[in-house]
Design a protein around this motif. Structure first.
Motif, mmCIF file in Angstrom:
data_model
loop_
_atom_site.group_PDB
_atom_site.id
_atom_site.type_symbol
_atom_site.label_atom_id
_atom_site.label_comp_id
_atom_site.label_asym_id
_atom_site.label_seq_id
_atom_site.Cartn_x
_atom_site.Cartn_y
_atom_site.Cartn_z
ATOM 1 N N CYS A 54 8.989 -38.941 79.394
ATOM 2 C CA CYS A 54 7.684 -39.530 79.726
ATOM 3 C C CYS A 54 6.688 -39.477 78.356
ATOM 4 C CB CYS A 54 7.043 -38.693 80.841
ATOM 5 S SG CYS A 54 5.397 -39.249 81.239
ATOM 6 N N HIS A 83 3.686 -39.148 78.298
ATOM 7 C CA HIS A 83 2.634 -38.211 78.481
ATOM 8 C C HIS A 83 2.880 -36.758 78.441
ATOM 9 C CE1 HIS A 83 -0.387 -36.087 81.462
ATOM 10 N NE2 HIS A 83 -0.990 -36.720 80.627
ATOM 11 N N GLY A 84 4.154 -36.363 78.764
ATOM 12 C CA GLY A 84 4.574 -34.996 78.551
ATOM 13 C C GLY A 84 6.055 -34.875 78.734
ATOM 14 N N ALA A 122 8.569 -34.469 80.574
ATOM 15 C CA ALA A 122 9.159 -34.828 81.890
ATOM 16 C C ALA A 122 10.367 -35.671 81.634
ATOM 17 C CB ALA A 122 8.362 -35.418 82.751
ATOM 18 N N CYS A 133 6.411 -41.002 87.264
ATOM 19 C CA CYS A 133 6.816 -39.604 86.412
ATOM 20 C C CYS A 133 6.764 -38.350 87.633
ATOM 21 C CB CYS A 133 5.978 -39.358 85.284
ATOM 22 S SG CYS A 133 6.279 -37.605 84.596
ATOM 23 N N TYR A 143 5.881 -35.420 87.232
ATOM 24 C CA TYR A 143 5.069 -34.461 86.777
ATOM 25 C C TYR A 143 3.807 -34.669 87.100
ATOM 26 C CZ TYR A 143 8.097 -31.523 83.928
ATOM 27 O OH TYR A 143 9.007 -30.566 83.208
ATOM 28 N N HIS A 144 3.084 -35.781 86.832
ATOM 29 C CA HIS A 144 1.641 -36.217 87.129
ATOM 30 C C HIS A 144 1.410 -37.558 87.778
ATOM 31 C CE1 HIS A 144 1.553 -33.667 83.329
ATOM 32 N NE2 HIS A 144 0.908 -32.823 84.369
ATOM 33 N N LEU A 145 2.679 -38.174 88.131
ATOM 34 C CA LEU A 145 2.913 -39.309 88.804
ATOM 35 C C LEU A 145 2.277 -40.408 88.181
ATOM 36 C CD1 LEU A 145 1.933 -38.038 92.421
ATOM 37 C CD2 LEU A 145 4.174 -38.050 91.397
ATOM 38 N N GLY A 146 2.034 -40.544 87.054
ATOM 39 C CA GLY A 146 1.935 -41.903 86.076
ATOM 40 C C GLY A 146 3.164 -42.622 86.002
ATOM 41 N N PRO A 195 -1.727 -40.712 84.205
ATOM 42 C CA PRO A 195 -2.437 -40.429 82.952
ATOM 43 C C PRO A 195 -1.443 -41.260 81.949
ATOM 44 C CG PRO A 195 -1.299 -38.743 83.733
ATOM 45 C CD PRO A 195 -1.312 -39.369 84.800
ATOM 46 N N CYS A 196 -0.736 -41.942 82.048
ATOM 47 C CA CYS A 196 0.328 -42.286 81.233
ATOM 48 C C CYS A 196 -0.478 -43.819 80.457
ATOM 49 C CB CYS A 196 1.561 -43.101 81.733
ATOM 50 S SG CYS A 196 2.566 -41.704 82.622
#
Ligand code: FES
Length: 93
Positions: free
Chosen positions: A32, A34-35, A37, A51, A53-56, A69-70
Motif C-alpha cells: 500500500c 499509505h503504509g 500493508a 487496504c 490497515y486503514h481501508l483506503g 487515506p490513500c
C-alpha cells in the motif's frame, strides 16, 4: 483463481498482488502507498482493492488511489495469459 481471488506474488524487488476480476486478471504492487500493508490481504470491492490497515483503496485496473487515506497511486503490471497460465511481465522496478 476464481473471480474475487487475490494472490501475492514475489518479485525481484518487492511483491505484486494479482487479482481475478470478472473480465480478467490484473496486477498491482502489493505494498500500500499509505503504509506497510499487503494489499493481497485486503478485499476486492468491484474494481477496487481495500487496504486491510486503514481501508483506503485503489483501482486495480489503473493503480489510482480512489479512497482516503490513500493519495499516491500504486504501480500496475502487465500480465500475459498463455494456455491458461497467467504470467506477470516484470520489466524492473
Ligand atoms: S496502510 Fe493502506 S490505507 Fe493505510
Amino acid at each position: 483463481m476464481k473471480v474475487g481471488d487475490i494472490r501475492r506474488v514475489e518479485l525481484p524487488s518487492g511483491a505484486a498482488a494479482v487479482y481475478r476480476l470478472a473480465d480478467g486478471f490484473y496486477a498491482t504492487a502489493d505494498l500500500c502507498s499509505h503504509g506497510d500493508a499487503s494489499l493481497a490481504d485486503g478485499e476486492l470491492e468491484d474494481d477496487n482493492i481495500l487496504c486491510p490497515y486503514h481501508l483506503g483503496s485503489f483501482c486495480v485496473r489503473t493503480g489510482a488511489a480512489v479512497a482516503a487515506p490513500c493519495i499516491d497511486p500504486i504501480a500496475t503490471y502487465p500480465l500475459e495469459i498463455v494456455d491458461g497460465t497467467v504470467t506477470l511481465v516484470w520489466t524492473g522496478d
